[in-house]
Design a protein around this motif. Structure first.
Motif, PDB file in Angstrom:
ATOM      1  N   ASP A 173       0.837  -1.207   0.000  1.00 18.08           N
ATOM      2  CA  ASP A 173       0.000   0.000   0.000  1.00 18.08           C
ATOM      3  C   ASP A 173       0.872   1.258   0.000  1.00 18.08           C
ATOM      4  OD1 ASP A 173      -2.411  -1.464   0.064  1.00 18.08           O
ATOM      5  OD2 ASP A 173      -2.263  -1.679   2.233  1.00 18.08           O
ATOM      6  N   VAL A 174       1.923   1.211  -0.783  1.00 17.51           N
ATOM      7  CA  VAL A 174       2.883   2.322  -0.818  1.00 17.51           C
ATOM      8  C   VAL A 174       2.291   3.517  -1.568  1.00 17.51           C
ATOM      9  CG1 VAL A 174       5.147   3.068  -1.625  1.00 17.51           C
ATOM     10  CG2 VAL A 174       4.854   0.763  -0.690  1.00 17.51           C
ATOM     11  N   LYS A 175       2.478   4.672  -0.981  1.00 17.73           N
ATOM     12  CA  LYS A 175       2.135   5.922  -1.645  1.00 17.73           C
ATOM     13  C   LYS A 175       3.367   6.821  -1.622  1.00 17.73           C
ATOM     14  CE  LYS A 175      -2.255   4.878  -2.144  1.00 17.73           C
ATOM     15  NZ  LYS A 175      -2.861   4.639  -3.478  1.00 17.73           N
ATOM     16  N   THR A 176       3.576   7.528  -2.705  1.00 14.04           N
ATOM     17  CA  THR A 176       4.675   8.483  -2.764  1.00 14.04           C
ATOM     18  C   THR A 176       4.143   9.836  -3.205  1.00 14.04           C
ATOM     19  OG1 THR A 176       5.231   7.997  -5.077  1.00 14.04           O
ATOM     20  CG2 THR A 176       6.330   6.668  -3.365  1.00 14.04           C
ATOM     21  N   PHE A 177       4.884  10.866  -2.875  1.00  9.50           N
ATOM     22  CA  PHE A 177       4.485  12.220  -3.255  1.00  9.50           C
ATOM     23  C   PHE A 177       5.743  13.021  -3.538  1.00  9.50           C
ATOM     24  CE2 PHE A 177       3.883  16.691  -2.219  1.00  9.50           C
ATOM     25  CZ  PHE A 177       2.698  17.000  -2.870  1.00  9.50           C
ATOM     26  N   GLU A 178       5.733  13.752  -4.620  1.00  7.98           N
ATOM     27  CA  GLU A 178       6.843  14.637  -4.946  1.00  7.98           C
ATOM     28  C   GLU A 178       6.285  15.908  -5.562  1.00  7.98           C
ATOM     29  OE1 GLU A 178      11.278  14.415  -6.941  1.00  7.98           O
ATOM     30  OE2 GLU A 178       9.747  13.010  -7.645  1.00  7.98           O
ATOM     31  N   ASN A 179       6.690  17.052  -5.018  1.00  7.36           N
ATOM     32  CA  ASN A 179       6.190  18.302  -5.577  1.00  7.36           C
ATOM     33  C   ASN A 179       7.153  18.841  -6.633  1.00  7.36           C
ATOM     34  OD1 ASN A 179       8.304  19.638  -4.245  1.00  7.36           O
ATOM     35  ND2 ASN A 179       7.020  20.246  -2.512  1.00  7.36           N
ATOM     36  N   LYS A 180       6.834  19.983  -7.177  1.00 10.45           N
ATOM     37  CA  LYS A 180       7.624  20.530  -8.287  1.00 10.45           C
ATOM     38  C   LYS A 180       9.042  20.884  -7.863  1.00 10.45           C
ATOM     39  CE  LYS A 180       5.992  25.271  -7.537  1.00 10.45           C
ATOM     40  NZ  LYS A 180       5.293  26.439  -8.149  1.00 10.45           N
ATOM     41  N   ASN A 181       9.244  21.052  -6.558  1.00 12.84           N
ATOM     42  CA  ASN A 181      10.571  21.391  -6.050  1.00 12.84           C
ATOM     43  C   ASN A 181      11.339  20.173  -5.556  1.00 12.84           C
ATOM     44  OD1 ASN A 181      10.245  24.216  -6.461  1.00 12.84           O
ATOM     45  ND2 ASN A 181       8.954  24.300  -4.649  1.00 12.84           N
ATOM     46  N   GLU A 182      10.857  18.988  -5.916  1.00 14.05           N
ATOM     47  CA  GLU A 182      11.510  17.714  -5.623  1.00 14.05           C
ATOM     48  C   GLU A 182      11.592  17.405  -4.131  1.00 14.05           C
ATOM     49  OE1 GLU A 182      15.189  18.213  -7.931  1.00 14.05           O
ATOM     50  OE2 GLU A 182      14.329  16.832  -9.394  1.00 14.05           O
ATOM     51  N   ILE A 183      10.610  17.873  -3.362  1.00 16.21           N
ATOM     52  CA  ILE A 183      10.468  17.468  -1.968  1.00 16.21           C
ATOM     53  C   ILE A 183       9.583  16.222  -1.966  1.00 16.21           C
ATOM     54  CG2 ILE A 183       9.805  18.165   0.349  1.00 16.21           C
ATOM     55  CD1 ILE A 183      12.114  19.771  -0.897  1.00 16.21           C
ATOM     56  N   PHE A 184      10.034  15.165  -1.313  1.00 16.03           N
ATOM     57  CA  PHE A 184       9.451  13.836  -1.543  1.00 16.03           C
ATOM     58  C   PHE A 184       9.279  13.077  -0.226  1.00 16.03           C
ATOM     59  CE2 PHE A 184      10.014   9.289  -2.180  1.00 16.03           C
ATOM     60  CZ  PHE A 184       9.280   9.004  -3.313  1.00 16.03           C
ATOM     61  N   TYR A 185       8.241  12.252  -0.175  1.00 15.30           N
ATOM     62  CA  TYR A 185       8.104  11.290   0.922  1.00 15.30           C
ATOM     63  C   TYR A 185       7.529   9.987   0.375  1.00 15.30           C
ATOM     64  CZ  TYR A 185       3.012  12.089   1.084  1.00 15.30           C
ATOM     65  OH  TYR A 185       1.674  12.175   0.760  1.00 15.30           O
ATOM     66  N   LEU A 186       7.747   8.912   1.134  1.00 19.46           N
ATOM     67  CA  LEU A 186       7.047   7.660   0.868  1.00 19.46           C
ATOM     68  C   LEU A 186       6.385   7.215   2.157  1.00 19.46           C
ATOM     69  CD1 LEU A 186       8.247   4.648   1.949  1.00 19.46           C
ATOM     70  CD2 LEU A 186      10.145   5.301   0.480  1.00 19.46           C
ATOM     71  N   ILE A 187       5.260   6.529   2.031  1.00 21.70           N
ATOM     72  CA  ILE A 187       4.554   5.973   3.173  1.00 21.70           C
ATOM     73  C   ILE A 187       4.004   4.626   2.753  1.00 21.70           C
ATOM     74  CG2 ILE A 187       2.431   7.236   2.582  1.00 21.70           C
ATOM     75  CD1 ILE A 187       1.781   7.340   5.574  1.00 21.70           C
ATOM     76  N   GLY A 188       4.082   3.660   3.627  1.00 19.62           N
ATOM     77  CA  GLY A 188       3.581   2.322   3.322  1.00 19.62           C
ATOM     78  C   GLY A 188       3.441   1.507   4.591  1.00 19.62           C
ATOM     79  N   TYR A 189       3.024   0.270   4.423  1.00 21.74           N
ATOM     80  CA  TYR A 189       2.761  -0.609   5.571  1.00 21.74           C
ATOM     81  C   TYR A 189       3.637  -1.838   5.496  1.00 21.74           C
ATOM     82  CZ  TYR A 189       0.335  -3.862   8.679  1.00 21.74           C
ATOM     83  OH  TYR A 189       0.038  -4.772   9.657  1.00 21.74           O
ATOM     84  N   SER A 190       4.312  -2.139   6.610  1.00 20.19           N
ATOM     85  CA  SER A 190       5.124  -3.347   6.730  1.00 20.19           C
ATOM     86  C   SER A 190       4.308  -4.417   7.445  1.00 20.19           C
ATOM     87  CB  SER A 190       6.409  -3.062   7.514  1.00 20.19           C
ATOM     88  OG  SER A 190       7.045  -4.268   7.897  1.00 20.19           O
TER      89      SER A 190
END
Length: 300
Positions: A62-79
């Motif tokens: 259930d991984v979700k990622t997000f990156e904005n136009k300025n290349e600030i990024f995170y990932l979130i998921g479940y182990s």
């Protein structure tokens, strides 16, 4: 008699400072691996297929990622193995001019969650650009895995973002501490009052560690000295050698001269890319590649 009491109190204080926060090497290495994975490409992370980097730790679903136009990024998921929601905020991409400018800015802005607190303007602006999306994704996973643990991690700029994120997740978690909050090579984030506030709230986590390595220059920025007056949060774990996981120094208080603040001429970019002996530089390049429909590798 008084002399013996004074000696006892001094020894008790020393022991308390050494042992008053938990540190689990295996957990720290695991979350460092997730931090490294956050540098990989979106397409590889969604399938958890980023080669050696992804194989080092339990796959996230259930991984979700997000990156904005300025290349600030995170990932979130479940182990599933850990029964934990994992959030990793990405550090600086070497080729990202915007990220470097974010890191080098030294201005402060008011931080509304605590009295007289100020934080690094660039870090806070980057944080604000992802927090709304991250809250939505966290709540979705929390509703799906209601009794799961919560892990938060980040390397470099990602460590600064993770530090700003922890109080927000704490609030979303009904003012309950997250299970683990571990950063690698994080710069200083806020002023003296911000650092004190973190300590008063026990870093908002059951287990927390700000891991630093030998002559990593990023952990010395922005400067502690006047007129910059930034200050680290506490619970520091300081390594001299990235390959010897069991040899480290614990420093409860921030800016302790026994840890990274006592290092002079911290100019080793290699140390910044060597946490737990991982090949942060080489792996970053590899795990951002994917095979396109023409069977050619492409850097993303």
């Amino acid at each position: 008699m008084k002399t013996q009491q004074i000696i006892f109190l001094l020894l008790s204080s020393f022991i308390l400072n050494i042992s008053s926060f938990q540190y689990d090497v295996e957990m720290a290495e695991k979350l460092s691996a997730y931090s490294l994975a956050s540098y990989c490409s979106n397409s590889n992370l969604l399938n958890w297929s980023c080669g050696k980097t992804c194989k080092r730790v339990e796959p996230l679903i259930d991984v979700k990622t997000f990156e904005n136009k300025n290349e600030i990024f995170y990932l979130i998921g479940y182990s599933q193995k850990e029964d934990a929601i994992v959030i990793a905020t990405r550090g600086t991409l070497p080729w990202s001019i915007y990220n470097w400018l974010t890191d080098l800015s030294i201005s402060k802005v008011d931080y509304q969650n605590c009295k007289k607190c100020q934080v690094h303007q660039g870090f806070y602006k980057a944080f604000q650009s992802i927090i709304d999306s991250l809250k939505i994704e966290f709540n979705n996973l929390r509703n799906q895995y209601q009794n799961s643990k919560i892990y938060i991690t980040g390397h470099s700029l990602g460590g600064a973002l993770a530090t700003l994120l922890v109080p927000e997740i704490y609030k979303l978690n009904n003012n309950m501490p997250v299970d683990a909050f571990i950063t690698q090579g994080s710069p200083r984030v806020g002023n003296q009052q911000f650092s004190n506030w973190f300590a008063e709230n026990n870093n908002f986590s059951k287990m927390s560690a700000r891991i630093t390595l030998n002559k990593d220059p990023v952990v010395q920025l922005p400067a502690f000295s006047f007129p910059f007056s930034f200050k680290h949060i506490g619970n520091e774990i300081f390594y001299r050698d990235p390959s010897i996981k069991q040899e480290y120094t614990k420093c409860l208080k921030p800016e302790d001269q026994n840890c990274s603040s006592g290092v002079y001429f911290a100019t080793s970019v290699i140390d910044h890319q060597s946490y737990f002996g991982f090949g942060w530089g080489s792996e970053l390049l590899f795990c951002r590649r994917f095979i396109n429909k023409n069977n050619k590798e492409t850097l993303t």
